[in-house]
Design an enzyme around this catalytic site. Structure first.
Site, PDB file in Angstrom:
ATOM      1  N   CYS A  40       3.814  38.291 -39.122  1.00 29.50           N
ATOM      2  CA  CYS A  40       2.444  38.300 -38.583  1.00 29.50           C
ATOM      3  C   CYS A  40       1.676  39.581 -38.945  1.00 29.50           C
ATOM      4  CB  CYS A  40       2.479  38.127 -37.069  1.00 29.50           C
ATOM      5  SG  CYS A  40       3.788  39.053 -36.269  1.00 29.50           S
TER       6      CYS A  40
ATOM      7  N   GLN B  61       1.105  46.273 -31.646  1.00 27.46           N
ATOM      8  CA  GLN B  61       1.447  44.844 -31.693  1.00 27.46           C
ATOM      9  C   GLN B  61       1.569  44.212 -30.303  1.00 27.46           C
ATOM     10  OE1 GLN B  61       4.047  45.669 -35.675  1.00 27.46           O
ATOM     11  NE2 GLN B  61       4.410  43.708 -34.693  1.00 27.46           N
TER      12      GLN B  61
ATOM     13  N   ARG C  73       4.881  48.329 -30.117  1.00 27.26           N
ATOM     14  CA  ARG C  73       4.489  47.238 -29.207  1.00 27.26           C
ATOM     15  C   ARG C  73       3.579  47.827 -28.126  1.00 27.26           C
ATOM     16  NH1 ARG C  73       5.514  42.422 -30.689  1.00 27.26           N
ATOM     17  NH2 ARG C  73       7.795  42.580 -30.721  1.00 27.26           N
TER      18      ARG C  73
ATOM     19  N   HIS D 242      -2.535  41.438 -32.730  1.00 29.22           N
ATOM     20  CA  HIS D 242      -2.000  42.666 -33.307  1.00 29.22           C
ATOM     21  C   HIS D 242      -3.167  43.487 -33.859  1.00 29.22           C
ATOM     22  CE1 HIS D 242       1.908  41.162 -32.794  1.00 29.22           C
ATOM     23  NE2 HIS D 242       2.284  40.921 -34.038  1.00 29.22           N
TER      24      HIS D 242
HETATM   25  P1  NAP Z   1       9.468  29.514 -29.091  1.00 26.64           P
HETATM   26  O1  NAP Z   1       8.190  29.555 -28.334  1.00 26.64           O
HETATM   27  O2  NAP Z   1      10.677  30.101 -28.440  1.00 26.64           O
HETATM   28  O3  NAP Z   1       9.765  27.965 -29.419  1.00 26.64           O
HETATM   29  C1  NAP Z   1      10.896  27.539 -30.165  1.00 26.64           C
HETATM   30  C2  NAP Z   1      11.498  26.286 -29.555  1.00 26.64           C
HETATM   31  O4  NAP Z   1      12.079  26.574 -28.287  1.00 26.64           O
HETATM   32  C3  NAP Z   1      10.561  25.160 -29.216  1.00 26.64           C
HETATM   33  O5  NAP Z   1      10.158  24.468 -30.358  1.00 26.64           O
HETATM   34  C4  NAP Z   1      11.406  24.306 -28.309  1.00 26.64           C
HETATM   35  O6  NAP Z   1      12.264  23.505 -29.116  1.00 26.64           O
HETATM   36  C5  NAP Z   1      12.254  25.328 -27.589  1.00 26.64           C
HETATM   37  N1  NAP Z   1      11.880  25.512 -26.175  1.00 26.64           N
HETATM   38  C6  NAP Z   1      12.758  25.739 -25.181  1.00 26.64           C
HETATM   39  N2  NAP Z   1      12.129  25.882 -24.015  1.00 26.64           N
HETATM   40  C7  NAP Z   1      10.807  25.728 -24.237  1.00 26.64           C
HETATM   41  C8  NAP Z   1       9.668  25.756 -23.408  1.00 26.64           C
HETATM   42  N3  NAP Z   1       9.735  25.974 -22.111  1.00 26.64           N
HETATM   43  N4  NAP Z   1       8.460  25.576 -23.980  1.00 26.64           N
HETATM   44  C9  NAP Z   1       8.348  25.363 -25.292  1.00 26.64           C
HETATM   45  N5  NAP Z   1       9.414  25.314 -26.132  1.00 26.64           N
HETATM   46  C10 NAP Z   1      10.644  25.503 -25.608  1.00 26.64           C
HETATM   47  O7  NAP Z   1       9.357  30.195 -30.512  1.00 26.64           O
HETATM   48  P2  NAP Z   1       8.062  30.792 -31.268  1.00 26.64           P
HETATM   49  O8  NAP Z   1       7.672  32.078 -30.665  1.00 26.64           O
HETATM   50  O9  NAP Z   1       7.064  29.702 -31.391  1.00 26.64           O
HETATM   51  O10 NAP Z   1       8.674  31.140 -32.702  1.00 26.64           O
HETATM   52  C11 NAP Z   1       9.127  30.142 -33.586  1.00 26.64           C
HETATM   53  C12 NAP Z   1       9.469  30.773 -34.924  1.00 26.64           C
HETATM   54  O11 NAP Z   1       8.293  31.281 -35.499  1.00 26.64           O
HETATM   55  C13 NAP Z   1      10.442  31.958 -34.845  1.00 26.64           C
HETATM   56  O12 NAP Z   1      11.295  31.948 -35.959  1.00 26.64           O
HETATM   57  C14 NAP Z   1       9.547  33.138 -34.912  1.00 26.64           C
HETATM   58  O13 NAP Z   1      10.208  34.276 -35.443  1.00 26.64           O
HETATM   59  C15 NAP Z   1       8.496  32.634 -35.876  1.00 26.64           C
HETATM   60  N6  NAP Z   1       7.248  33.358 -35.746  1.00 26.64           N
HETATM   61  C16 NAP Z   1       6.828  33.667 -34.511  1.00 26.64           C
HETATM   62  C17 NAP Z   1       5.666  34.355 -34.377  1.00 26.64           C
HETATM   63  C18 NAP Z   1       5.188  34.710 -33.004  1.00 26.64           C
HETATM   64  O14 NAP Z   1       4.229  35.390 -32.924  1.00 26.64           O
HETATM   65  N7  NAP Z   1       5.777  34.245 -31.917  1.00 26.64           N
HETATM   66  C19 NAP Z   1       4.912  34.715 -35.495  1.00 26.64           C
HETATM   67  C20 NAP Z   1       5.354  34.342 -36.770  1.00 26.64           C
HETATM   68  C21 NAP Z   1       6.536  33.660 -36.876  1.00 26.64           C
HETATM   69  P3  NAP Z   1      12.857  22.081 -28.628  1.00 26.64           P
HETATM   70  O15 NAP Z   1      11.711  21.138 -28.431  1.00 26.64           O
HETATM   71  O16 NAP Z   1      13.713  21.710 -29.777  1.00 26.64           O
HETATM   72  O17 NAP Z   1      13.592  22.371 -27.366  1.00 26.64           O
END
Ligand code: NAP
Length: 371
Positions: free
Chosen positions: A135, A162, A267, A274
């Protein structure tokens, strides 16, 4: 019709991706299949199409049937499923928000307003893996694309500010909980403007240092403080987040001679934007107005903000930028060090250009490519 499997659509990045795709009316011209690792059989998202039950994101037969897989599920999922899929002969397109495959030779990091030429070349040469960038890197490149494009940059150092969202949804909640605990530690005093500021200050820091202060996610106070460490240590002495600045920028731009980029990633208590203070050594002395026109002309989202207090407060803060695709760049001026030394400050929503938007756009590009 191409079959596109969406995995990780209900997470933080995935739900922003769904929101953007709905807003842009993207769900047409392909068959969208939604899967989950934990909610199999439950209803998929409402994207303006008939809602179908969720498929199992670990079902290899289902995955093998996809022409394109879009995953925002995270690196653990990618590391588990991607090698098995390719091992089973799958030749579809893998589009991923996670970092696991970013630096692989057969993967292109996508940020099409900046590297559409690299993406097109990759598609022509048969590359099948398209990965969203870090990001902070993506937001810096959106802001500075004009100067990179002109070949004006000798090196960059970025000092980052960030947001909590980069660490995940639980961390965003923890930041707000910390704010809540701090506010409650002195709410009676805040109601009385005549109360002593020393008492407020003492109450705040006492609560922040208390064992019960909520720090399970960050490991330290973020509200009312900051954390100058993001991600894991690298042998270089950088954190992994700092290491990505050089590695990913040069890969995204496919530079022949790598451009040195380094800094300290910090952070802070912003929710999802960010910010970065950049110091840039230019290859030559370029007039400031020319620099601003290169920055402003690079893409449709970057905006040069006049260097005055009113515009800075109005346009150049996380509170102003959150939820928008704007990439404001302000505080642009030459430094005392000499006419080739430039500084500026930039802000961007890290869930949009920092995560979901490049993924949304590469899906369209790949769909166009395969016809
Ligand atoms: P996240 O919110 O933890 O979501 C990932 C998965 O967790 C969901 O698809 C879901 O999969 C599961 N999950 C479990 N409990 C949940 C709940 N209460 N609500 C929603 N989902 C839940 O992950 P993320 O932050 O989106 O990041 C995903 C990827 O993108 C990572 O590899 C991260 O490094 C990358 N990324 C993140 C960012 C950022 O700013 N966060 C920026 C760039 C890249 P199921 O439906 O299969 O359970």
């Amino acid at each position: 019709m191409a079959k596109v499997g969406f995995i990780g659509w209900r997470g933080m990045v995935g739900s922003v991706l769904m929101e953007r795709m709905r807003a842009e009316n993207d769900f047409k011209g392909f068959d969208a299949i939604f899967a989950s690792t934990s909610q199999i059989g439950q209803n998929g998202p409402d994207v303006g199409l008939p809602v179908r039950p969720l498929e199992n994101a670990y079902d290899m037969e289902k995955l093998l049937d996809m022409d394109i897989i879009v995953t925002c599920q995270g690196s653990d999922y990618t590391k588990k499923m991607y090698p098995q899929l390719r091992g089973n002969g799958w030749i579809g397109y893998w589009i991923d928000a996670a970092s696991a495959l970013r630096m692989e030779d057969d993967a292109t990091i996508v940020l099409d307003p900046v590297n559409l030429d690299v993406i097109k070349q990759s598609l022509e040469t048969g590359i099948k893996n398209y990965i969203g960038g870090n990001c902070t890197v993506s937001l810096m490149l959106m802001a500075m694309a004009g100067l990179f494009k002109k070949g004006l940059i000798e090196w960059v150092t970025s000092m980052t500010y960030q947001a909590a969202s980069g660490a995940g949804a639980k961390n965003m909640r923890e930041l707000v909980s910390q704010m809540d605990v701090i506010a409650k530690s002195c709410d009676r005093l805040l109601d009385h403007p005549e109360s002593a500021i020393e008492e407020i200050d003492r109450n705040v820091i006492t609560r922040m240092r208390h064992d019960a202060f909520p720090t399970a996610q960050f490991g330290a106070a973020l509200a009312g403080s900051l954390i100058p460490w993001i991600d894991s240590p690298m042998p270089s002495g950088q954190t992994r987040e700092e290491w990505k600045g050089y590695a990913e920028t040069n890969k995204i731009l496919k530079t022949k001679i790598p451009i040195p980029i380094d800094g300290i990633c910090v952070r802070i208590g912003a929710m999802r934007c960010h910010s970065q203070a950049l110091t840039i050594k230019l290859k030559k002395n370029v007039p400031l107005e020319e620099i601003k026109s290169y920055i402003a002309g690079a893409n449709d989202w970057v905006r040069v903000i006049d260097d005055n207090k009113a515009d800075t407060l109005k346009y150049l803060t996380p509170a102003a930028v959150t939820g928008t695709l704007d990439v404001p760049v302000g505080r642009i001026r030459k430094l005392n060090m000499g006419p080739e030394y430039l500084t500026c400050f930039t802000v961007g929503d890290q869930l949009l250009w920092g995560a979901a938007e490049p993924v949304r756009r590469i899906l369209k590009i790949v769909l166009d490519h395969i016809g």
